[in-house]
Design a protein around this motif. Structure first.
Motif, PDB file in Angstrom:
ATOM      1  N   HIS A   1       0.865  -1.185   0.000  1.00 54.44           N
ATOM      2  CA  HIS A   1       0.000   0.000   0.000  1.00 54.44           C
ATOM      3  C   HIS A   1       0.902   1.236   0.000  1.00 54.44           C
ATOM      4  O   HIS A   1       1.755   1.378   0.873  1.00 54.44           O
TER       5      HIS A   1
ATOM      6  N   GLU B   1       0.974   5.323   0.062  1.00 48.84           N
ATOM      7  CA  GLU B   1       0.208   6.535   0.351  1.00 48.84           C
ATOM      8  C   GLU B   1       1.113   7.752   0.207  1.00 48.84           C
ATOM      9  O   GLU B   1       2.228   7.784   0.743  1.00 48.84           O
TER      10      GLU B   1
ATOM     11  N   LYS C   1       1.391  11.959   0.575  1.00 49.13           N
ATOM     12  CA  LYS C   1       0.810  13.142   1.207  1.00 49.13           C
ATOM     13  C   LYS C   1       1.611  14.384   0.816  1.00 49.13           C
ATOM     14  O   LYS C   1       2.829  14.320   0.638  1.00 49.13           O
TER      15      LYS C   1
ATOM     16  N   ASP D   1       3.730  -1.451   3.747  1.00 49.45           N
ATOM     17  CA  ASP D   1       2.981  -0.192   3.775  1.00 49.45           C
ATOM     18  C   ASP D   1       3.974   0.962   3.702  1.00 49.45           C
ATOM     19  O   ASP D   1       4.843   1.097   4.572  1.00 49.45           O
TER      20      ASP D   1
ATOM     21  N   VAL E   1       4.520   5.150   3.213  1.00 48.44           N
ATOM     22  CA  VAL E   1       3.938   6.496   3.280  1.00 48.44           C
ATOM     23  C   VAL E   1       5.033   7.494   2.938  1.00 48.44           C
ATOM     24  O   VAL E   1       6.109   7.482   3.542  1.00 48.44           O
TER      25      VAL E   1
ATOM     26  N   GLU F   1       5.576  11.632   2.486  1.00 50.27           N
ATOM     27  CA  GLU F   1       4.948  12.927   2.762  1.00 50.27           C
ATOM     28  C   GLU F   1       5.936  14.053   2.474  1.00 50.27           C
ATOM     29  O   GLU F   1       7.103  13.994   2.884  1.00 50.27           O
TER      30      GLU F   1
END
Length: 343
Positions: free
Chosen positions: A251, A253, A255, A285, A287, A289
């Protein structure tokens, strides 16, 4: 780096002739001034001969200083034989002092001039004439200072060039850091599926082609946009998902505004593949940003897996090369966090 004109006049080879002409003119002015002072009580009697005396004295000083420049300095000083150079310089200054006294005695005797020195055989005459050798000492020291400065500059430039080549090689190694294990496995998997599952084999090859295209073209640049790097990471994870035999899912993600942030290419991928190559991760996972000039990368995976010490050291060396004092890397069991300040 911007360099002043004075710095270039001292160091650049194109100004070499100008430097020597400046030195010769300066030496001539000082020498003739010294001769005029030494024979000032006999100027009316000497007439134009004073210039011949000055020229003879100038030639003597010029010969001595250039022997120092072309012989003593390269042979002794630049080879770090400092004691030998100092002793040789003292001997040359002493000989020049003796030559100067002998010349004055010969000139005054030959031209019938009165002698300003009462006794030329008195050893104290050398002590009294030490001030006259100041011009030689100044010339010797100035040549030493300029030569040593130029040597230091050359060595410094050489060291900087070596450091630049080292950094460049490290960056190039980093740019080519996509694991050959994964690329080789992708080719083997595509070849294996060519007959049984041609569509999946084609997907693997297309995904691999996109990765290689990014490496060949985008990574030639010193910096890339963060969104391009994120696209590459997604393609890399898709390739990993296609070629793995065990269940694998991820996953990703994103930002913040990644369209303006720029980073060195293939920087984050080193962390990902360090985990994916050393162990079979089933769930990943990620992320990413972007906030102002800061980029935060977080990766979570199976708790029992962590980044190996050698991989962690390798990553930190590359971060030290590209972003010294501008990053913070935190590694736990099952998670990695990288905070990066981009400028």
């Amino acid at each position: 780096m911007h360099q002043s004109k004075f710095y270039r006049l001292i160091v650049d080879p194109e100004y070499r002739i100008g430097r020597h002409l400046f030195f010769i003119v300066t030496l001539g002015i000082i020498t003739f001034n010294q001769v005029f002072i030494g024979y000032q009580e006999s100027l009316a009697h000497l007439g134009g001969k004073i210039y011949l005396i000055g020229l003879l004295s100038f030639a003597t000083y010029l010969l001595t200083t250039y022997v120092n420049y072309f012989v003593l300095i390269p042979k002794f000083l630049l080879r770090e034989r400092y004691v030998t150079y100092v002793l040789s310089s003292v001997i040359f200054v002493f000989l020049l002092l003796c030559v100067g006294i002998s010349m004055e005695y010969s000139i005054r005797t030959f031209l019938g001039l009165s002698h300003r020195i009462i006794s030329y055989t008195n050893p104290l005459i050398l002590v009294d004439s030490l001030s006259a050798s100041a011009i030689t000492i100044i010339c010797f020291w100035s040549m030493c200072a300029v030569t040593l400065f130029r040597k230091w500059n050359t060595m410094n430039a050489h060291i900087m060039a070596l450091e630049y080549k080292y950094l460049e090689s490290e960056v190039n190694k980093l740019k080519g850091q996509v694991s050959p294990v994964i690329l080789s496995k992708a080719l083997q998997k595509a070849a294996y599926l060519a007959n049984s599952d041609a569509q999946k084999s084609s997907q693997i090859l297309m995904q691999l082609g996109q990765l290689l295209r990014y490496q060949l073209y985008e990574c030639d640049r010193e910096k890339v946009f963060l969104h391009s790097e994120i696209t590459f990471i997604k393609q890399f994870l898709e390739l990993k998902k296609l070629i793995t035999d065990d269940p694998f899912d991820y996953h990703l993600e994103v930002k913040g505004n990644t369209n303006k942030a720029i980073i060195s290419p293939l920087l984050v991928i080193v962390l990902l593949q360090s985990i994916l190559v050393q162990a079979e991760v089933k769930q990943l996972d990620v992320v990413i940003e972007a906030v102002n000039k800061n980029i935060v990368f977080q990766c979570k995976f199976t708790d029992r897996i962590t980044l190996a010490d050698e991989n962690r050291q390798d990553v930190m060396e590359k971060l030290d090369t590209l972003y010294p004092d501008l990053y913070a890397l935190t590694v736990y069991g099952g998670s990695i966090e990288l905070k990066l300040e981009v400028v």
